[in-house]
Design a protein around this motif. Sequence first.
Motif, PDB file in Angstrom:
ATOM      1  N   ARG A  66       0.833  -1.209   0.000  1.00 10.43           N
ATOM      2  CA  ARG A  66       0.000   0.000   0.000  1.00 10.43           C
ATOM      3  C   ARG A  66       0.867   1.259   0.000  1.00 10.43           C
ATOM      4  O   ARG A  66       0.559   2.236  -0.696  1.00 10.43           O
ATOM      5  N   ILE A  67       1.923   1.245   0.787  1.00  9.67           N
ATOM      6  CA  ILE A  67       2.820   2.407   0.807  1.00  9.67           C
ATOM      7  C   ILE A  67       3.454   2.596  -0.564  1.00  9.67           C
ATOM      8  O   ILE A  67       3.567   3.724  -1.059  1.00  9.67           O
ATOM      9  N   ALA A  70       1.081   4.258  -2.798  1.00  6.59           N
ATOM     10  CA  ALA A  70       0.964   5.681  -2.478  1.00  6.59           C
ATOM     11  C   ALA A  70       2.141   6.467  -3.041  1.00  6.59           C
ATOM     12  O   ALA A  70       1.966   7.561  -3.601  1.00  6.59           O
ATOM     13  N   HIS A  74       1.737   9.444  -6.007  1.00  6.23           N
ATOM     14  CA  HIS A  74       2.028  10.841  -5.697  1.00  6.23           C
ATOM     15  C   HIS A  74       3.399  11.312  -6.172  1.00  6.23           C
ATOM     16  O   HIS A  74       3.609  12.522  -6.325  1.00  6.23           O
ATOM     17  N   LEU A 116       3.729   9.257   4.257  1.00  8.26           N
ATOM     18  CA  LEU A 116       3.165   8.284   3.320  1.00  8.26           C
ATOM     19  C   LEU A 116       3.036   6.899   3.942  1.00  8.26           C
ATOM     20  O   LEU A 116       2.267   6.062   3.448  1.00  8.26           O
ATOM     21  N   GLU A 118       1.489   6.171   6.453  1.00  4.98           N
ATOM     22  CA  GLU A 118       0.124   6.009   6.963  1.00  4.98           C
ATOM     23  C   GLU A 118      -0.746   5.211   5.991  1.00  4.98           C
ATOM     24  O   GLU A 118      -1.772   4.650   6.379  1.00  4.98           O
ATOM     25  N   ALA A 119      -0.353   5.154   4.723  1.00  5.71           N
ATOM     26  CA  ALA A 119      -1.119   4.384   3.740  1.00  5.71           C
ATOM     27  C   ALA A 119      -1.174   2.904   4.101  1.00  5.71           C
ATOM     28  O   ALA A 119      -2.074   2.189   3.649  1.00  5.71           O
ATOM     29  N   CYS A 122      -4.615   1.843   5.780  1.00  4.75           N
ATOM     30  CA  CYS A 122      -5.913   2.179   5.199  1.00  4.75           C
ATOM     31  C   CYS A 122      -6.068   1.498   3.854  1.00  4.75           C
ATOM     32  O   CYS A 122      -5.105   0.977   3.289  1.00  4.75           O
ATOM     33  N   ASP A 124      -7.207   2.976   1.056  1.00  6.21           N
ATOM     34  CA  ASP A 124      -7.352   3.968  -0.011  1.00  6.21           C
ATOM     35  C   ASP A 124      -6.617   3.574  -1.287  1.00  6.21           C
ATOM     36  O   ASP A 124      -6.993   4.027  -2.383  1.00  6.21           O
ATOM     37  N   TYR A 125      -5.571   2.761  -1.166  1.00  5.44           N
ATOM     38  CA  TYR A 125      -4.759   2.408  -2.330  1.00  5.44           C
ATOM     39  C   TYR A 125      -4.970   0.970  -2.780  1.00  5.44           C
ATOM     40  O   TYR A 125      -4.281   0.499  -3.686  1.00  5.44           O
TER      41      TYR A 125
END
Length: 215
Positions: A66-67, A70, A74, A116, A118-119, A122, A124-125
């Motif tokens: 996930r990180i 992210a 970005h 980043l 924090e991804a 969650c 989100d990705y």
Amino acid sequence: MTTVTVDFWFDPACPYSWLTSRWVVEAATVRPLDVRWRVMSLAVLNEGRDDDPEGDPEGYLWMPVRICAAVLRHHGHEALGAFYAALWADRGDGGAQQWINDPEVALADAGLPPGLAEAAMCRDYDDAVRASHAEGIAALGPHVGTPVVAVPDPRGDDGTRIAFFGPVLSRVPRGEEAGRLWDATLVVAGAPGFHELKGAPADPSPDVRGLTGRP
């Protein structure tokens, strides 16, 4: 000489993917290669299986990928490559490296925002991870693992690609040795009807010794 774009799909937690990635990076020092780092996921690959080949009931494997997703979204492919390198870098503390480094520290070492990390906690990705994973798997078919490498097929201009899994390495070739292995891998993987090639198991070298397990 024309630069070759190399798409490299990897799960950041896989130690053998790490060794293969270092081979590709080394090959790029002696061959005109431009590596685009992409994510795939062992957690996604093993969904729905009755067994758990990675031994990961807690879902640790979702966190680093996930990180990575992210970072890619970005900051792009080059930043993802820098983060991946920092994630496995020898920190020189004298201890045997058992798994990846602290992601926040690796992000900072790669010149990226530590936030980043924090991804990892969650979802989100997750869609981005799944989509990238599906693209990598589609290059070869469902019965494949990490890493997957794909390059344009030099024999035509119709957009077809040569794709292959691995190769699985127990040490990282250096210099021209890495280049020769790259050349040979493309010849083998590009042969019509090619499916699989394996060698005899090798004793772990210092490149791989200790790179097993998770906290």
